[in-house]
Scaffold this motif. Structure first.
Motif, PDB file in Angstrom:
ATOM      1  N   ALA A  43      11.878  -5.973  -3.295  1.00 33.62           N
ATOM      2  CA  ALA A  43      10.748  -5.799  -4.357  1.00 33.62           C
ATOM      3  C   ALA A  43      10.188  -7.070  -4.875  1.00 33.62           C
ATOM      4  CB  ALA A  43      10.888  -4.469  -5.062  1.00 33.62           C
ATOM      5  N   LYS A  44      10.838  -7.600  -5.675  1.00 30.13           N
ATOM      6  CA  LYS A  44      10.928  -9.087  -6.506  1.00 30.13           C
ATOM      7  C   LYS A  44      10.023  -9.495  -5.638  1.00 30.13           C
ATOM      8  CE  LYS A  44      10.358 -11.085 -10.803  1.00 30.13           C
ATOM      9  NZ  LYS A  44       9.943 -12.331 -10.084  1.00 30.13           N
ATOM     10  N   SER A  45      10.006 -10.306  -4.366  1.00 24.58           N
ATOM     11  CA  SER A  45      10.023 -11.049  -4.387  1.00 24.58           C
ATOM     12  C   SER A  45       8.513 -11.175  -3.040  1.00 24.58           C
ATOM     13  CB  SER A  45      11.213 -11.789  -2.588  1.00 24.58           C
ATOM     14  OG  SER A  45      12.049 -10.583  -2.102  1.00 24.58           O
ATOM     15  N   LEU A  46       8.721  -9.495  -2.889  1.00 25.28           N
ATOM     16  CA  LEU A  46       7.800  -8.959  -2.042  1.00 25.28           C
ATOM     17  C   LEU A  46       6.033  -9.413  -2.791  1.00 25.28           C
ATOM     18  CD1 LEU A  46       6.130  -7.716  -0.174  1.00 25.28           C
ATOM     19  CD2 LEU A  46       6.856  -5.516  -1.002  1.00 25.28           C
ATOM     20  N   LEU A  47       6.522  -8.750  -4.671  1.00 23.36           N
ATOM     21  CA  LEU A  47       5.880  -8.709  -5.522  1.00 23.36           C
ATOM     22  C   LEU A  47       5.238 -10.685  -6.044  1.00 23.36           C
ATOM     23  CD1 LEU A  47       4.072  -7.576  -8.030  1.00 23.36           C
ATOM     24  CD2 LEU A  47       5.706  -8.420  -9.299  1.00 23.36           C
ATOM     25  N   ASP A  48       6.322 -11.328  -5.629  1.00 23.37           N
ATOM     26  CA  ASP A  48       5.923 -12.855  -6.032  1.00 23.37           C
ATOM     27  C   ASP A  48       4.562 -13.566  -4.981  1.00 23.37           C
ATOM     28  OD1 ASP A  48       7.248 -12.750  -7.668  1.00 23.37           O
ATOM     29  OD2 ASP A  48       8.986 -13.824  -7.120  1.00 23.37           O
ATOM     30  N   PHE A  49       5.032 -12.984  -3.482  1.00 17.72           N
ATOM     31  CA  PHE A  49       4.350 -13.357  -2.252  1.00 17.72           C
ATOM     32  C   PHE A  49       2.358 -12.489  -2.764  1.00 17.72           C
ATOM     33  CE2 PHE A  49       2.063 -12.070   1.282  1.00 17.72           C
ATOM     34  CZ  PHE A  49       1.883 -13.629   2.071  1.00 17.72           C
ATOM     35  N   LEU A  50       2.641 -11.117  -2.784  1.00 13.90           N
ATOM     36  CA  LEU A  50       1.267 -11.002  -2.812  1.00 13.90           C
ATOM     37  C   LEU A  50       0.624 -11.258  -4.496  1.00 13.90           C
ATOM     38  CD1 LEU A  50       2.410  -6.966  -2.025  1.00 13.90           C
ATOM     39  CD2 LEU A  50       1.413  -8.448  -1.040  1.00 13.90           C
ATOM     40  N   GLU A  51       1.286 -11.391  -5.395  1.00 15.41           N
ATOM     41  CA  GLU A  51       0.400 -11.990  -6.430  1.00 15.41           C
ATOM     42  C   GLU A  51       0.547 -13.939  -6.429  1.00 15.41           C
ATOM     43  OE1 GLU A  51       2.216  -9.846 -10.330  1.00 15.41           O
ATOM     44  OE2 GLU A  51       2.871 -11.750 -10.183  1.00 15.41           O
ATOM     45  N   THR A  52       0.765 -14.263  -5.750  1.00 10.34           N
ATOM     46  CA  THR A  52       0.907 -15.876  -5.059  1.00 10.34           C
ATOM     47  C   THR A  52      -0.370 -15.844  -4.080  1.00 10.34           C
ATOM     48  OG1 THR A  52       2.980 -16.555  -6.049  1.00 10.34           O
ATOM     49  CG2 THR A  52       1.144 -17.986  -4.196  1.00 10.34           C
ATOM     50  N   GLN A  53      -0.677 -14.729  -3.880  1.00  6.06           N
ATOM     51  CA  GLN A  53      -1.467 -14.505  -2.110  1.00  6.06           C
ATOM     52  C   GLN A  53      -2.797 -14.293  -2.634  1.00  6.06           C
ATOM     53  OE1 GLN A  53      -1.555 -11.431  -0.144  1.00  6.06           O
ATOM     54  NE2 GLN A  53      -1.798 -12.554   2.133  1.00  6.06           N
ATOM     55  N   GLU A  54      -2.708 -13.567  -4.077  1.00  5.92           N
ATOM     56  CA  GLU A  54      -4.011 -13.319  -4.568  1.00  5.92           C
ATOM     57  C   GLU A  54      -4.686 -14.249  -5.649  1.00  5.92           C
ATOM     58  OE1 GLU A  54      -5.564  -8.848  -5.945  1.00  5.92           O
ATOM     59  OE2 GLU A  54      -4.268  -9.599  -7.774  1.00  5.92           O
ATOM     60  N   LYS A  55      -3.775 -14.856  -5.522  1.00  4.03           N
ATOM     61  CA  LYS A  55      -4.398 -15.923  -7.013  1.00  4.03           C
ATOM     62  C   LYS A  55      -4.691 -16.893  -6.027  1.00  4.03           C
ATOM     63  CE  LYS A  55      -2.582 -19.941  -9.509  1.00  4.03           C
ATOM     64  NZ  LYS A  55      -1.381 -20.145 -10.304  1.00  4.03           N
ATOM     65  N   ARG A  70       8.805   2.583   0.771  1.00  4.11           N
ATOM     66  CA  ARG A  70       8.675   2.862  -0.873  1.00  4.11           C
ATOM     67  C   ARG A  70       9.999   2.572  -1.446  1.00  4.11           C
ATOM     68  NH1 ARG A  70       5.356   7.000   0.413  1.00  4.11           N
ATOM     69  NH2 ARG A  70       5.245   7.834   1.838  1.00  4.11           N
ATOM     70  N   ALA A  71      11.482   2.426  -0.752  1.00  5.08           N
ATOM     71  CA  ALA A  71      12.277   1.651  -2.499  1.00  5.08           C
ATOM     72  C   ALA A  71      11.314   0.662  -3.060  1.00  5.08           C
ATOM     73  CB  ALA A  71      13.145   1.572  -0.875  1.00  5.08           C
TER      74      ALA A  71
END
Length: 595
Positions: free
Chosen positions: A52-64, A123-124
């Motif tokens: 979950a943490k690496s998925l979040l990191d990717f998405l936040e970087t992509q949005e930036k 979901r997890a």
């Protein structure tokens, strides 16, 4: 004054202030450099998203990255559009394009990765990391495509064939924009000159019928000559759409096109059915046009001739803006205050100058503000264009103000609603204000022509697309003869028995670039019908109508397009909105007849 010899002559307050984006080119370059760094960071996530943490990191970087890239791109686009001859602007534009290719490459792994996850795993991840709630809706929207995604090897193969799939559209665009040579027409000095698209749009509205006919024949000449070639490109495009839909296990090419916006096919079918069922007023309008022009025979080149000639209102930009503010008063104080601010703060580039991109558009830049490009002439058409584009701009403004970045951009399906609501309010205001019978007739005719172009013609195109794709799906041949025959038959159905057909009519399909972006044009018609319903409800003072519409403007893409429209009082899953628009059209034609 509406035309200037140089951009330097244009008053400062009628030009964009691009320092709202970047103080100078150095600041722009710093953002370009940052985008490259972020793209490198994103590419390192390939094969490294394990939790979950690496998925979040990717998405936040992509949005930036997405936030900064839009600014970078907007700046170069605006500079180029101010003067398309500016070599330095073109150089910056090329840099931005290069950057976007790099960004696309660095994130291309993500969608196949996401769709390779099981529903349980996704979901997890979402429940394990609270901050993923922000991205949840978008993740599930993407996840809807899972059943239409192939194995990794097959996806890679399709990806490699991407340029091949685009070839029919690329070939047509090159043919239509670069290679086509129109016939010759006679200019005002009696000289033979080659027709251009710009000349055609003026000449086809000329009061002199011989000029219209000459322009019409010259315009269609290359399409007649290249009939077999263009039939081959369109046939290839349609077969590609059908094949890809089959490969990805969609029910049809139409189903594939509607899937992304979650639009039921019944919406598409009902639109065509309702238009055909209510087509008589359009035929009645053709008869009225024939009568007013005093013709024995009405032909296609008579359909754009003015039937209320000689009404030429001169309206300065200042006056146009004031008229708009009065016309849009029903939308409330905040809406009007913001419109005033757009003008004062130089969000609008007003005047036509040498080298400036033609036409008009709005582009919202999240975190900055909307930018509107005009080529304003001091006339009635420019007033309508201003009101139209400011509808888009206000939609962008409200969506950006009330939505987070992820849902701030509204979808194409609802894009024409806000602009058309504004135009309906303007027409209503002008009709109320004028006591001049000829001006009233002119305005009614203007609105009827909008209906014809934005609604009926687009529905006819949508009908053509549906039938050509169905024929391809049934294994029937698509060639010049079958395409010509189908288009001629549809043109007759929609435009009525009073038009005498020149041979050129049947080639009309071959000049439409939108057919290389399958099942796109129907959205003009649904947007138009939706706007008529919303504007009518606001003008009639229906309880809650204005609040519902303002909520719609503030909603961006926070819900599916059909749901957003339902909240604004328009249910396109029923035929009612289209039928209501048809009733309005019928009333307009009837009033014009009486006048």
């Amino acid at each position: 004054m509406s035309t200037y010899k140089s951009r330097k002559d244009v008053p400062e307050h009628e030009k964009w202030d691009l320092t709202d984006l970047y103080a100078d080119e150095q600041a722009w370059q710093a953002d370009v450099d940052e985008c490259y760094q972020l793209a490198d960071t994103l590419s390192q996530f390939d094969g490294a998203i394990q939790d979950a943490k690496s998925l979040l990191d990717f998405l936040e970087t992509q949005e930036k990255l997405s936030f900064t890239l839009r600014k970078v791109f907007a700046y170069t686009m605006f500079l180029s559009d101010i003067d398309t001859r500016d070599a330095h602007a073109q150089k910056l534009s090329a840099k931005a394009t290069q950057l976007s290719v790099k960004v696309s490459e660095s994130t291309s792994f993500f969608m196949p990765f996401l769709l390779s996850l099981s529903e349980e795993t996704l979901r997890a991840y979402i429940s394990a990391e609270k901050k993923l709630a922000y991205f949840e809706d978008e993740l599930w929207k993407s996840f809807r495509f899972k059943k239409h995604v192939l194995t990794k090897e097959k996806e890679e193969l399709l990806s490699q064939l991407g340029a091949t799939f685009q070839a029919p559209g690329d070939t047509y665009n090159m043919l239509n924009n670069a290679d086509i040579q129109f016939g010759v027409v006679t200019d005002d000095n009696g000289q033979q000159v080659q027709l251009t698209r710009g000349m055609y749009s003026k000449l086809i509205e000329d009061e002199d019928r011989n000029k219209r006919k000459e322009a019409y024949k010259a315009y269609y000449k290359p399409y007649v000559e290249l009939n077999n070639t263009i039939a081959t490109t369109l046939s290839a495009e349609i077969k590609t759409n059908v094949t890809l839909a089959k490969v990805r296990q969609y029910e049809s090419a139409l189903h594939k096109a509607l899937f992304a916006d979650n639009i039921e096919q019944s919406v598409y079918d009902q639109l065509i059915d309702a238009a055909k069922a209510n087509i008589e007023p359009l035929h009645e309008y053709a008869r009225l046009r024939k009568q007013k022009l005093g013709l024995d025979e009405l032909r296609q080149y008579d359909l754009n001739a003015p039937i209320v000639p000689g009404v030429k209102a001169e309206i300065s930009y200042e006056e146009a803006y004031e008229t708009m503010l009065k016309a849009l008063k029903p939308l409330g104080d905040d809406y009007i205050a913001k419109l005033k601010e757009f003008k004062e703060k130089r969000y609008i580039d007003v005047r036509e100058t040498p080298g400036k991109r033609s036409g008009a558009y709005n582009m919202g830049v999240y975190g900055v503000h909307p930018f509107v490009l005009l080529n304003h002439h001091d006339d009635l058409n420019s007033l309508f264009t201003l009101v139209h584009e400011m509808g888009h701009a206000m939609h962008s403004y409200y969506s950006s103000k009330y939505q987070p970045q992820i849902t701030a951009n509204y979808r194409i399906f609802v894009a024409e609603v806000a602009s058309t609501v504004n135009e309906v309010l303007l027409i209503n205001y002008l009709l109320k204000e004028t006591s001049d019978k000829r001006m009233r007739a002119y305005l009614l005719n203007h609105f009827i022509e909008q209906f014809r172009g934005t609604f009926f013609t687009q529905v006819m195109f949508a009908d053509f697309e549906k039938q050509t794709h169905e024929r391809a799906e049934a294994g029937e041949p698509l060639n010049a003869e079958s395409l010509n025959e189908l288009y001629e038959q549809l043109f007759r159905t929609y435009n009525g028995p009073d038009i005498v057909f020149d041979d050129e009519v049947k080639y009309g399909w071959s000049r439409i670039p939108h057919f290389y972006r399958a099942f796109y044009v129907y959205q003009y018609a649904t947007g138009f019908a939706s706007a008529i319903k919303i504007a009518t409800a606001i003008l009639d003072g229906e309880e809650g109508a204005l609040d519902a519409y303002m909520t719609f403007l503030q909603s961006g893409s926070s819900d599916e397009p059909l749901e957003l429209l339902k909240k604004a009082g328009v249910d396109l899953t029923t035929p009612e909105p289209v039928q209501a628009a048809m009733a309005r059209f019928s009333a307009l034609v009837e009033e014009l007849k009486q006048l």
